[in-house]
Design a protein around this motif. Structure first.
Motif, PDB file in Angstrom:
ATOM      1  N   LEU A 110       0.869  -1.171   0.000  1.00  0.00           N
ATOM      2  CA  LEU A 110       0.000   0.000   0.000  1.00  0.00           C
ATOM      3  C   LEU A 110       0.907   1.221   0.000  1.00  0.00           C
ATOM      4  O   LEU A 110       1.867   1.276   0.777  1.00  0.00           O
ATOM      5  CB  LEU A 110      -0.864   0.056   1.266  1.00  0.00           C
ATOM      6  N   VAL A 111       0.613   2.162  -0.858  1.00  0.00           N
ATOM      7  CA  VAL A 111       1.324   3.432  -0.852  1.00  0.00           C
ATOM      8  C   VAL A 111       0.316   4.475  -0.395  1.00  0.00           C
ATOM      9  O   VAL A 111      -0.715   4.676  -1.044  1.00  0.00           O
ATOM     10  CB  VAL A 111       1.889   3.770  -2.243  1.00  0.00           C
ATOM     11  N   LEU A 112       0.606   5.085   0.753  1.00  0.00           N
ATOM     12  CA  LEU A 112      -0.331   6.027   1.356  1.00  0.00           C
ATOM     13  C   LEU A 112       0.223   7.439   1.299  1.00  0.00           C
ATOM     14  O   LEU A 112       1.419   7.654   1.504  1.00  0.00           O
ATOM     15  CB  LEU A 112      -0.587   5.663   2.821  1.00  0.00           C
ATOM     16  N   ARG A 113      -0.655   8.374   1.060  1.00  0.00           N
ATOM     17  CA  ARG A 113      -0.319   9.795   1.182  1.00  0.00           C
ATOM     18  C   ARG A 113      -1.340  10.370   2.166  1.00  0.00           C
ATOM     19  O   ARG A 113      -2.537  10.445   1.867  1.00  0.00           O
ATOM     20  CB  ARG A 113      -0.404  10.503  -0.173  1.00  0.00           C
ATOM     21  N   LEU A 114      -0.866  10.743   3.346  1.00  0.00           N
ATOM     22  CA  LEU A 114      -1.737  11.334   4.360  1.00  0.00           C
ATOM     23  C   LEU A 114      -1.760  12.841   4.174  1.00  0.00           C
ATOM     24  O   LEU A 114      -0.803  13.446   3.705  1.00  0.00           O
ATOM     25  CB  LEU A 114      -1.260  10.965   5.756  1.00  0.00           C
ATOM     26  N   LEU A 152      10.071   6.209   9.877  1.00  0.00           N
ATOM     27  CA  LEU A 152       8.856   5.632  10.444  1.00  0.00           C
ATOM     28  C   LEU A 152       8.852   4.163  10.056  1.00  0.00           C
ATOM     29  O   LEU A 152       9.018   3.830   8.873  1.00  0.00           O
ATOM     30  CB  LEU A 152       7.600   6.317   9.895  1.00  0.00           C
ATOM     31  N   ALA A 153       8.696   3.290  11.038  1.00  0.00           N
ATOM     32  CA  ALA A 153       8.667   1.854  10.778  1.00  0.00           C
ATOM     33  C   ALA A 153       7.887   1.185  11.897  1.00  0.00           C
ATOM     34  O   ALA A 153       7.737   1.742  12.983  1.00  0.00           O
ATOM     35  CB  ALA A 153      10.079   1.284  10.700  1.00  0.00           C
ATOM     36  N   ILE A 195       3.869   7.089   2.952  1.00  0.00           N
ATOM     37  CA  ILE A 195       4.154   5.873   3.715  1.00  0.00           C
ATOM     38  C   ILE A 195       3.995   4.640   2.834  1.00  0.00           C
ATOM     39  O   ILE A 195       3.008   4.510   2.102  1.00  0.00           O
ATOM     40  CB  ILE A 195       3.210   5.784   4.932  1.00  0.00           C
ATOM     41  N   LEU A 196       4.972   3.747   2.924  1.00  0.00           N
ATOM     42  CA  LEU A 196       4.925   2.468   2.222  1.00  0.00           C
ATOM     43  C   LEU A 196       4.630   1.378   3.248  1.00  0.00           C
ATOM     44  O   LEU A 196       5.349   1.248   4.244  1.00  0.00           O
ATOM     45  CB  LEU A 196       6.256   2.185   1.519  1.00  0.00           C
ATOM     46  N   VAL A 197       3.559   0.611   2.996  1.00  0.00           N
ATOM     47  CA  VAL A 197       3.127  -0.450   3.901  1.00  0.00           C
ATOM     48  C   VAL A 197       3.180  -1.784   3.154  1.00  0.00           C
ATOM     49  O   VAL A 197       2.699  -1.886   2.019  1.00  0.00           O
ATOM     50  CB  VAL A 197       1.687  -0.194   4.409  1.00  0.00           C
ATOM     51  N   VAL A 201       7.084  -0.036   6.121  1.00  0.00           N
ATOM     52  CA  VAL A 201       8.435  -0.203   5.611  1.00  0.00           C
ATOM     53  C   VAL A 201       9.189   1.119   5.651  1.00  0.00           C
ATOM     54  O   VAL A 201      10.369   1.171   5.993  1.00  0.00           O
ATOM     55  CB  VAL A 201       8.404  -0.768   4.165  1.00  0.00           C
ATOM     56  N   SER A 202       8.496   2.200   5.317  1.00  0.00           N
ATOM     57  CA  SER A 202       9.147   3.502   5.242  1.00  0.00           C
ATOM     58  C   SER A 202       8.101   4.596   5.373  1.00  0.00           C
ATOM     59  O   SER A 202       6.954   4.420   4.950  1.00  0.00           O
ATOM     60  CB  SER A 202       9.869   3.627   3.903  1.00  0.00           C
TER      61      SER A 202
END
Length: 139
Positions: free
Chosen positions: A4-8, A64-65, A103-105, A33-34
């Protein structure tokens, strides 16, 4: 594994947003992951401290991990302030996005993460459970 690639967005709470993303993923296990971005303030529990400290002001997320589970997430964060001072520890609720967080999940559909009390540490620790393999379409 899938990603999942998230942009908050500004005003989003980092932890709540990641917990929500796990719920929407249909999985019970994932790792951050990052993560990079900025915060308008952060609540961080430092090593050995019983409660989070509050850091106000413009902050950059340096790292962030962590692990995400329906029973609670375990996230570590490091941030820097406008003078370049770095603080880090457990990301608690109250880390509010200032401009963005990217954020990469990694979602693990073949796993279930739970948190159970470990009598040795006194904390709810990760209890990973490998789920039975499910047949894939076309197999």
């Amino acid at each position: 594994m899938r990603t999942l690639v998230l942009r908050l967005s500004p005003g989003d709470d980092l932890r709540a947003s990641l917990d929500s993303a796990l719920g929407r993923s249909g999985s019970d296990a994932a790792f951050v992951v990052s993560g990079i971005g900025s915060l308008s303030g952060a609540s961080i529990r430092f090593a050995g401290a019983p409660t989070p400290a509050r850091i106000e002001g413009d902050l950059e997320i340096l790292t962030l991990a962590g692990s995400l589970s329906p029973d609670g997430s375990h996230l570590h964060i490091s941030v820097s302030d406008a003078e370049g001072r770095v603080s880090g520890g457990h990301a608690a609720p109250g880390c509010v996005v200032r401009t963005t967080a990217e954020i990469l999940v990694a979602v693990l559909p073949d796993w279930r993460f739970a948190r159970t009390l470990d009598p040795l540490t006194g904390y709810a620790e990760l209890s990973p459970l490998s789920l039975p393999a499910t047949p894939r379409a076309g197999s």
